[in-house]
Design a protein around this motif. Structure first.
Motif, PDB file in Angstrom:
ATOM      1  N   THR A   1       0.829  -1.204   0.000  1.00 12.37           N
ATOM      2  CA  THR A   1       0.000   0.000   0.000  1.00 12.37           C
ATOM      3  C   THR A   1       0.861   1.251   0.000  1.00 12.37           C
TER       4      THR A   1
ATOM      5  N   LEU B   1       1.092   4.382  -2.678  1.00  6.76           N
ATOM      6  CA  LEU B   1       0.993   5.776  -2.260  1.00  6.76           C
ATOM      7  C   LEU B   1       2.211   6.591  -2.674  1.00  6.76           C
TER       8      LEU B   1
ATOM      9  N   LEU C   1      -8.944   3.205   2.837  1.00  5.51           N
ATOM     10  CA  LEU C   1      -8.349   4.442   2.359  1.00  5.51           C
ATOM     11  C   LEU C   1      -9.287   5.226   1.451  1.00  5.51           C
ATOM     12  N   LEU C   2     -10.297   4.554   0.911  1.00  4.46           N
ATOM     13  CA  LEU C   2     -11.187   5.197  -0.052  1.00  4.46           C
ATOM     14  C   LEU C   2     -12.012   6.300   0.613  1.00  4.46           C
ATOM     15  N   GLU C   3     -12.101   7.427  -0.084  1.00  2.20           N
ATOM     16  CA  GLU C   3     -12.951   8.516   0.395  1.00  2.20           C
ATOM     17  C   GLU C   3     -14.423   8.127   0.223  1.00  2.20           C
TER      18      GLU C   3
ATOM     19  N   LYS D   1      -2.736  10.267  -5.257  1.00  2.00           N
ATOM     20  CA  LYS D   1      -3.413   9.806  -4.043  1.00  2.00           C
ATOM     21  C   LYS D   1      -4.689   9.029  -4.365  1.00  2.00           C
ATOM     22  N   GLN D   2      -5.527   9.576  -5.229  1.00  4.36           N
ATOM     23  CA  GLN D   2      -6.790   8.917  -5.548  1.00  4.36           C
ATOM     24  C   GLN D   2      -6.555   7.592  -6.248  1.00  4.36           C
TER      25      GLN D   2
ATOM     26  N   GLU E   1      -7.510  -3.118   0.561  1.00  3.50           N
ATOM     27  CA  GLU E   1      -7.377  -2.028   1.525  1.00  3.50           C
ATOM     28  C   GLU E   1      -8.435  -0.964   1.224  1.00  3.50           C
ATOM     29  N   LYS E   2      -9.691  -1.246   1.607  1.00  6.56           N
ATOM     30  CA  LYS E   2     -10.815  -0.365   1.254  1.00  6.56           C
ATOM     31  C   LYS E   2     -10.908   0.853   2.158  1.00  6.56           C
TER      32      LYS E   2
ATOM     33  N   GLU F   1      -5.397   4.976  -3.704  1.00  2.00           N
ATOM     34  CA  GLU F   1      -6.485   4.487  -2.862  1.00  2.00           C
ATOM     35  C   GLU F   1      -7.313   3.431  -3.588  1.00  2.00           C
TER      36      GLU F   1
ATOM     37  N   SER G   1      -5.195   0.212  -4.198  1.00  2.00           N
ATOM     38  CA  SER G   1      -5.028  -0.535  -2.945  1.00  2.00           C
ATOM     39  C   SER G   1      -6.287  -1.326  -2.613  1.00  2.00           C
TER      40      SER G   1
END
Length: 741
Positions: free
Chosen positions: A162, A166, A187-189, A171-172, A184-185, A175, A178
């Motif tokens: 991850t 990064l 991190l999602l906005e 960044k998007q 690795e959910k 996320e 990942s």
């Protein structure tokens, strides 16, 4: 299903569990002993994750004691406990290892249960994951030396990979990659998740079981080509797939893919043909025997439902639509998944992305390319940051296509059909009809005789009937609901195809519009509120409406018009509401005494206030009072009216019996006076207030007055949402959500 006994058993087991557990749900953990107090807990670490910058630990086989310093554990049974760690644990290196045993202390809290239709049920969600309660601000007192070293190793590999994403991607992009490749959910906005879900592409943001299997098969074939014995190649490939599923968090989709992959390899090793549906049935039986409550989990149902759709419906579509070609085959596969998961999607999300079938024709094939380019980005990123950044251009382009596609979807009309939650009986009938259509399609041949045309027509008619069950649900002609929004007010009225809210806000619930009001409206199948009445401008009556206005611009429930009592132009709350409604394109109008809104036999009269010159500076005394009436129902909604305002109302209020009184000012001692109660003689009184509110609502003086007039006193903090529905006053049904859930 002929020749597939395991598949038949699996489907029977699956549907039986679903209908039994939805009709007679298992009670959630509700032992309030020590709730809100600091306790010690001992248990084994089964999972750890980071959400919103805070670390969480899942403990299994946990037990607690009632004294922090007690050396002897009072073992009353094993539980699952979710630990919200204190701010001290701000780095992964400070977290306990997977499989280790912990002794911790923290403040015990029970998970919130849903108190309104459509509301997310946190307690049920964690019950499906084996968690009974949580500890807040948790401190670790002791950790064992032993742990699950391999699981911990895979966790650290995921954290490292991850960090590689990064460091080399935007960044998007990092996320999303990942989430897609490493599971690795967290991190999602939230906005990103919502955007993908609105277009029906939310399934792209989880580790794909298909790609796990494809990677495993590719490794298996490669090892065999390299000269390895079949058994050895199968063992190595199985270990790799297991490791990848473990690295990705061993979610439902990953577990299903692992079991189905192991089944396929075992069949090949013993010389048996692989059958998709039998393998799927085995996977479902294994997972449900471990945790039967998974049958209530949306992720489990959608994952298995998608594969079931391909296994059951795709062959039927091939017979019905014999045209060939890659694009047509992809369309039929997408249609198969959509048809099979249609009721599941509505049951959990209350709406359906209409054009997702077509968008997935582009999105799904690109996932394989994204997976490959994401792997290359990881590979080069581990070697060199510059090389990784160069490789990251390729997945960035694919994610750019996804983003533009999602933005385009948001602009399309009728992108999301809000149809409401279907009844379980309709879901069962839907699948019975679909099964009948599939069985009937089995008699089709390649000939184009009259018999074939009749069969095709019958299949399409049955399928249309199944779709109609979901698209045109039956609902009572009239319904009034007092929602539980904590310390606030929100009332819903529906008559035929007319929908309105009377107030909508809360000061004790976070984002009531987003998490209580909109989910309720969607569960009821409300695509547009014709009117919203606001009794006055206090936050506990209006802040949720501001949220609904914002959500409407993102494809949420639309608002036709907002009606408020007469207000001064210089009034700051009025100015703010006017600006927000203008920006949202929603008309804002005044409503005063004597005004009336009607829809067929339903009439909504404004009884107060009468004029713009208000009687008091107290906003509560100037609340708009509404009389909602048809030939079988009469209800009085008084906002926060009390004192002089109520006296003025009484002076002109006609003496007649009301079915419902929505108590003024949350059951305050100064509201709903004895004179008002004697004049309207309500059959039932509802009070909207929050659990443990600082005002002490409802006051005992109010309750004493009301109980002299009627025995039907319903309080939202005790009952949850209170529904009144039916066709006439003799058949009116009163339902309390907390008693039914």
């Amino acid at each position: 299903m002929r020749g597939r006994p395991l598949c038949v058993i699996g489907m029977a087991f699956f549907f039986s569990f679903f209908f039994l557990l939805t009709e007679w749900p298992l009670p959630v953990y509700n032992d309030s002993t020590f709730d809100g107090q600091t306790i010690t807990v001992v248990g084994e670490v089964s999972r750890k994750e980071c959400k919103n910058g805070k670390y969480q630990i899942y403990l299994k086989n946990a037990s607690c004691s009632d004294r922090i310093n007690s050396n002897e554990q009072n073992r009353t049974g094993k539980s699952g406990v979710l630990l919200y760690l204190s701010d001290h644990y701000d780095m992964p290196e400070k977290l306990p290892r997977l499989g280790s045993n912990l002794r911790v202390k923290g403040k015990k809290r029970l998970f919130d249960q849903a108190s309104n239709p459509g509301q997310f049920d946190t307690a049920r969600y964690y019950q499906c994951r084996g968690m009974d309660y949580c500890l807040q601000n948790t401190v670790i007192l002791w950790e064992s030396q032993s742990c699950n070293y391999y699981a911990e190793c895979m966790y650290r590999v995921r954290q490292y990979l991850t960090e590689v994403f990064l460091s080399v991607c935007e960044k998007q992009d990092a996320e999303i990659l990942s989430a897609v490749m490493l599971g690795e959910k967290n991190l999602l906005e939230p906005d990103m998740k919502d955007m993908y879900q609105r277009s029906g592409a939310g399934h792209l943001l989880v580790v794909s079981g298909l790609h796990i299997s494809l990677v495993g098969y590719a490794l298996f074939r490669g090892l065999k080509m390299a000269g390895l014995m079949q058994t050895a190649a199968a063992l190595i490939a199985s270990f790799f797939v297991y490791s990848y599923a473990l690295l990705a968090g061993m979610g439902t989709s990953a577990q299903r893919a692992l079991i189905m992959f192991l089944t396929a390899l075992f069949g090949e090793c013993i010389g048996r043909a692989y059958d998709l549906l039998t393998s799927l049935a085995l996977a479902s039986l294994v997972l449900l025997f471990q945790n039967p409550l998974l049958v209530l989990d949306s992720g489990f149902l959608l994952s298995f439902g998608s594969i079931m759709g391909i296994g059951v419906l795709l062959p039927a579509f091939d017979r019905l639509l014999p045209a060939k070609g890659k694009l047509i085959s992809s369309f039929k596969a997408s249609l198969s998944v959509s048809v099979f998961t249609f009721p599941i999607t509505l049951y959990f999300f209350y709406q359906y992305p209409l054009y997702s079938i077509f968008f997935n024709l582009v999105f799904v094939p690109l996932m394989s390319v994204l997976f490959l380019t994401g792997f290359l980005t990881l590979f080069f990123g581990i070697i060199s940051v510059k090389a990784g950044m160069t490789a990251a251009v390729l997945p960035h382009l694919i994610l750019w296509v996804y983003e533009k596609g999602n933005c385009l979807y948001a602009e399309l009309p009728f992108g999301n059909l809000i149809l409401g939650r279907p009844e379980k009986g309709r879901i069962l009938l839907y699948y019975v009809l679909i099964a009948s259509a599939v069985g009937l399609s089995g008699y089709l041949t390649e000939e184009t005789t009259g018999k074939e045309r009749c069969i095709r027509a019958a299949v399409f008619c049955i399928a249309a009937g199944a779709a109609a069950l979901m698209l045109f649900p039956q609902r009572p002609e009239f319904e009034a609901v007092v929602l539980d929004v904590g310390q606030g007010d929100c009332n819903y009225i529906r008559f035929q195809d007319f929908h309105c809210l009377i107030d909508g806000g809360s000061t004790s619930v976070k984002e009531p519009g987003k998490y209580r009001m909109e989910p309720f409206l969607k569960a009821k199948g409300v695509q547009k509120l014709d009117l919203v009445f606001l009794s006055h401008m206090d936050a506990d009556h209006v802040n949720g409406i501001y949220e609904l206005m914002e959500l409407a611009s993102e494809g949420g429930v639309q608002i036709g018009c907002i009606l408020i009592p007469p207000s001064e132009e210089s009034d700051e709350p009025y100015q703010r509401l006017r600006e927000a409604s203008t920006q949202a394109g929603i008309p804002l109008k005044f409503m005063k005494k004597g005004d009336c809104v009607s829809h067929g036999r339903l009439k909504i009269f404004c009884l107060y206030p009468e004029k713009k010159v208000l009687v008091s500076d107290d906003k509560n005394e100037n609340s708009m009072v509404l009389k909602v009436e048809n030939e079988n129902f009469r209800g009085l909604f008084t906002g926060d009216l009390e004192g002089r305002g109520e006296e003025e109302l009484l002076a002109s209020l006609r003496e007649e019996q009301y079915i419902l009184l929505k108590a003024g000012h949350h059951g305050s001692k100064g509201a709903s006076s004895e004179s008002l109660l004697r004049k309207i003689r309500p059959r039932m009184v509802t009070v909207s207030c929050g659990e443990g509110n600082s005002y002490g609502h409802p006051h005992q003086e109010f309750l004493n007055r009301v109980q002299e007039v009627t025995e039907g006193v319903y309080i939202t903090k005790d009952c949850g949402a209170i529904s009144i529905m039916g066709k006439n006053h003799k058949e009116l049904q009163i339902k309390c959500y907390k008693e039914e859930r």
